[in-house]
Design a protein around this motif. Structure first.
Motif, PDB file in Angstrom:
ATOM      1  N   VAL A  77      -5.882  -9.262 -13.678  1.00  0.00           N
ATOM      2  CA  VAL A  77      -7.094  -9.172 -12.597  1.00  0.00           C
ATOM      3  C   VAL A  77      -8.585  -8.890 -12.553  1.00  0.00           C
ATOM      4  O   VAL A  77      -8.941  -9.083 -11.672  1.00  0.00           O
ATOM      5  N   ASP A  78      -8.299  -9.909 -13.682  1.00  0.00           N
ATOM      6  CA  ASP A  78     -10.374 -10.267 -14.157  1.00  0.00           C
ATOM      7  C   ASP A  78     -10.457 -11.342 -13.669  1.00  0.00           C
ATOM      8  O   ASP A  78     -11.875 -11.817 -13.404  1.00  0.00           O
ATOM      9  N   GLN A  79      -9.818 -12.479 -13.415  1.00  0.00           N
ATOM     10  CA  GLN A  79      -9.724 -13.280 -13.034  1.00  0.00           C
ATOM     11  C   GLN A  79     -10.295 -13.781 -11.314  1.00  0.00           C
ATOM     12  O   GLN A  79      -9.954 -12.979 -10.482  1.00  0.00           O
ATOM     13  N   GLY A  80     -11.482 -14.070 -11.009  1.00  0.00           N
ATOM     14  CA  GLY A  80     -11.864 -14.969  -9.773  1.00  0.00           C
ATOM     15  C   GLY A  80     -12.750 -14.020  -9.576  1.00  0.00           C
ATOM     16  O   GLY A  80     -13.346 -13.671 -10.349  1.00  0.00           O
ATOM     17  N   ASP A  81     -12.994 -13.394  -7.987  1.00  0.00           N
ATOM     18  CA  ASP A  81     -14.781 -12.835  -7.943  1.00  0.00           C
ATOM     19  C   ASP A  81     -14.433 -11.233  -8.494  1.00  0.00           C
ATOM     20  O   ASP A  81     -13.768 -10.397  -8.687  1.00  0.00           O
ATOM     21  N   GLU A  83     -16.328  -8.464  -7.740  1.00  0.00           N
ATOM     22  CA  GLU A  83     -16.969  -7.214  -7.161  1.00  0.00           C
ATOM     23  C   GLU A  83     -15.056  -6.976  -6.449  1.00  0.00           C
ATOM     24  O   GLU A  83     -15.074  -5.737  -6.672  1.00  0.00           O
ATOM     25  N   GLU A  84     -14.702  -7.651  -6.294  1.00  0.00           N
ATOM     26  CA  GLU A  84     -12.879  -7.778  -6.334  1.00  0.00           C
ATOM     27  C   GLU A  84     -12.357  -6.682  -7.339  1.00  0.00           C
ATOM     28  O   GLU A  84     -11.586  -6.463  -7.503  1.00  0.00           O
ATOM     29  N   ALA A  85     -12.484  -7.211  -8.629  1.00  0.00           N
ATOM     30  CA  ALA A  85     -12.120  -7.106 -10.202  1.00  0.00           C
ATOM     31  C   ALA A  85     -12.339  -5.489 -10.170  1.00  0.00           C
ATOM     32  O   ALA A  85     -10.822  -4.955 -10.512  1.00  0.00           O
ATOM     33  N   LYS A  86     -13.686  -5.085  -9.835  1.00  0.00           N
ATOM     34  CA  LYS A  86     -13.440  -3.732 -10.146  1.00  0.00           C
ATOM     35  C   LYS A  86     -12.671  -3.078  -8.550  1.00  0.00           C
ATOM     36  O   LYS A  86     -12.144  -1.885  -9.341  1.00  0.00           O
TER      37      LYS A  86
END
Length: 289
Positions: A77-81, A83-86
């Motif tokens: 879930v924390d991979q990538g953007d 803001e998207e992860a939040k």
């Protein structure tokens, strides 16, 4: 002499009229049930009233699950953007019309390896049937869900069984929970078999009885876990559900993993273990008050 003879009759007539007026005032308040609490609190009194439930409110569902738990259940879930992860960690609250009675939240993560969904649902059960407490009503609903999942549970007593309610109709839609730990999963998962191709189908999770759908003796007041492996076309997904009752609150956790690669079947041990860990976390929080 004539005046003395008629005075008592007039007085008796006045008393009769006054008694009729007072009787009408006293009987009108409860004639149609208005003005009386259909579910009196602990201090109330009503013939045949049952004990209210332990819990009188529900938690805010999306914030009730810790971010660390969401990260474990939605790996990547924390991979990538950032803001998207939040956004993913916050989850999405279910739409309900009475947050004192039912709340829920869902999370979804899509990755190249597949998709995972997590849903948490809280229902605070209130009984409006005389003689049936909120906890007994919740026990009825739990037993109904277990029966639908083909989970064998102890037969409820006559006073709390669904057939004992009015006409056997479906009920409306119990002490503080004690954390005792969920049924342990095996130390190593059994060998997985490739899911069959073709149309949609479902199968038992494993020949290992420790992973079969079953009652969980160490969670809440009543609990069970269900596990289904479903194939549809080239895809396969495993759906794990944990349902537990704590006094008059029912909690349902639905956790699934989807993949388009039928050679890699989602493992029962992984999904069941994480779903039960979440259930223990929720049970330990006591749902507020």
């Amino acid at each position: 002499m004539q005046r003395r003879a008629y005075a008592p009759a007039a007085a008796l007539a006045a008393v009769a009229v006054l008694s009729a007026l007072l009787g009408g005032c006293g009987g009108g308040a409860g004639a149609d049930g208005h003005g009386q609490d259909a579910k009196p609190g602990p201090g109330g009194s009503s013939a045949g009233s049952a004990e209210p439930g332990k819990y009188h409110s529900l938690p805010e569902p999306c914030g009730y699950v810790s971010p660390a738990t969401i990260r474990r259940m939605l790996p990547g879930v924390d991979q990538g953007d950032e803001e998207e992860a939040k956004r993913l960690l916050r989850g999405q609250a279910a739409i309900t019309y009475d947050t004192d009675r039912r709340v829920g939240c869902r999370w979804k993560l899509e990755t190249p390896e597949g998709t995972r969904h997590l849903t948490v649902d809280f229902e605070r059960v209130v009984s409006y049937q005389p003689g049936i407490s909120d906890e007994n009503r919740a026990r009825q609903l739990y037993a109904r869900q277990a029966a639908e999942a083909h989970i064998a549970v102890a037969t409820p007593s006559a006073s709390s069984s669904p057939s004992a309610s009015a006409g056997g109709a479906s009920p409306s839609t119990g002490p503080a929970p004690q954390l005792r730990g969920a049924t342990p999963a095996p130390s190593s998962p059994p060998a997985s078999t490739a899911a069959p191709s073709g149309g949609a189908s479902s199968a038992s999770p494993s020949a290992d009885p420790r992973l079969a759908p079953r009652v969980l003796d160490d969670l809440g007041d009543d609990a069970f876990v269900n596990d289904k492996l479903v194939t549809a076309g080239s895809g396969v997904h495993r759906d794990v559900t944990v349902v537990f009752r704590s006094s008059n609150v029912l909690v349902t956790i639905a956790y699934d993993q989807w993949t388009t690669d039928s050679r890699h079947v989602p493992a029962s041990q992984d999904l069941q273990g994480k779903a039960q860990d979440l259930a223990r976390e929720l049970d330990a929080g006591h749902f507020g008050n």
